[in-house]
Enzyme design. Structure first.
Site, PDB file in Angstrom:
ATOM      1  N   HIS A 139       2.784   4.697  -2.165  1.00  0.00           N
ATOM      2  CA  HIS A 139       1.665   5.614  -1.950  1.00  0.00           C
ATOM      3  C   HIS A 139       2.107   7.068  -1.901  1.00  0.00           C
ATOM      4  CE1 HIS A 139      -0.433   1.915  -0.044  1.00  0.00           C
ATOM      5  NE2 HIS A 139      -0.691   1.994  -1.334  1.00  0.00           N
ATOM      6  N   CYS A 147       3.240  16.066 -10.609  1.00  0.00           N
ATOM      7  CA  CYS A 147       2.474  16.481 -11.783  1.00  0.00           C
ATOM      8  C   CYS A 147       1.734  15.276 -12.358  1.00  0.00           C
ATOM      9  CB  CYS A 147       3.415  17.066 -12.841  1.00  0.00           C
ATOM     10  SG  CYS A 147       2.592  17.336 -14.428  1.00  0.00           S
ATOM     11  N   ASN A 234       6.801  -8.310  12.889  1.00  0.00           N
ATOM     12  CA  ASN A 234       5.502  -7.720  13.216  1.00  0.00           C
ATOM     13  C   ASN A 234       5.071  -8.201  14.599  1.00  0.00           C
ATOM     14  OD1 ASN A 234       2.744  -6.785  13.095  1.00  0.00           O
ATOM     15  ND2 ASN A 234       2.949  -6.770  10.867  1.00  0.00           N
TER      16      ASN A 234
END
Ligand SMILES: [Zn+2]
Length: 270
Positions: A139, A147, A234
């Site tokens: 991301h 560009c 997690n």
């Protein structure tokens, strides 16, 4: 015989899961970490959703973000330069954030040759600040510009913005933040690198990610399909839990340093 107890965040079960994770990493040929927002949250970067989330407080962002940018890049840049609210809160939090023990453990894992690559969904630059080198950012990176014509990237502070929208000195294309907007395709170079890394991977660490968003959601599935193993790191159950071979039900900043110390012991005993 009774079924082994599922790994939990407390005591013995976590110890055992950490041992199993270290053995798996030690034996694997090509370990890749897929990292999500949970690792950033441990560095006090607010999440988007859930309690205290930026979108919870300020409302959902414009899902047409990229289209709006393309419609009027000049206006987008003017707004960005003057923006407040959720954007400013995130900018402030990102500016103050430091790598946590989870980032540092991944860096050491790379230094010792166990970890080959990090695929991150985070934009905060904290893996680089921790010293990790092999990183693909699905991301984008908040500290860079990109560009849209040729894909070249620059650190923000090395690109002089003297017109809006800024344009590329190489190809004349429009320059935007490297951070991927809603509706914007994942940059081709990043996507290609992720697919290559996933193909080589025989053991994937799933760190602070629920990987419900594509393309990241597909990577663990591909690893399993190729016969590889998954280690979930997690504190919360995720849609990946059932697919995972080992679950470290604890924050990465707590569990990964212990995995690292086991790996050092194993390397010393070799
Ligand atoms: Zn260009």
């Amino acid at each position: 015989m009774t079924e082994p107890a599922p790994s939990t965040g407390s005591g013995q079960a976590l110890d055992q899961a950490v041992d199993e994770a270290a053995r798996l990493i030690f034996a694997a040929n090509y370990v890749v970490a897929l990292v999500g927002a949970g690792l950033s949250v441990e560095s006090d970067i607010p999440p988007f959703r859930g309690p205290g989330g930026l979108w919870t407080k300020y409302g959902e962002p414009d899902m047409r973000g990229y289209d709006r940018f393309l419609d009027d890049p000049k206006q987008w840049w003017e707004e960005r330069i003057s923006r407040t609210g959720s954007y400013q809160e995130l900018v402030d939090a990102l500016a103050q954030a430091k790598p946590n023990a989870g980032h540092l453990a991944l860096k050491e894992m790379e230094d010792l040759g166990y970890l080959k690559h990090i695929i991150t969904q985070n934009i905060d630059n904290l893996h680089q600040e921790a010293g990790s080198r092999a990183i693909t950012e699905i991301h984008g990176n908040r500290t860079k510009l990109r560009c849209l014509g040729c894909g070249r990237r620059w650190p923000l502070d090395q690109f002089a913005i003297d017109e809006l929208p800024p344009t590329c000195p190489d190809c004349g294309g429009i320059v935007k933040s490297d951070t991927v907007m809603f509706g914007e395709p994942i940059p081709r170079d990043a996507l290609d690198e992720c697919l290559l890394q996933t193909e080589m991977c025989d053991c994937m660490l799933l760190v602070g990610t629920s990987a419900v968003v594509y393309p990241a959601a597909g990577f663990p599935v591909d690893v399993k399909r190729n016969g590889g193993r998954l280690i979930e790191v997690n504190p919360n159950e995720t849609p990946l839990t059932d697919m995972s071979d080992i679950v470290l039900r604890a924050p990465a900043g707590r569990s990964l340093p212990i995995v690292m110390s086991r790996l050092r012991e194993m390397a010393g005993a070799r």
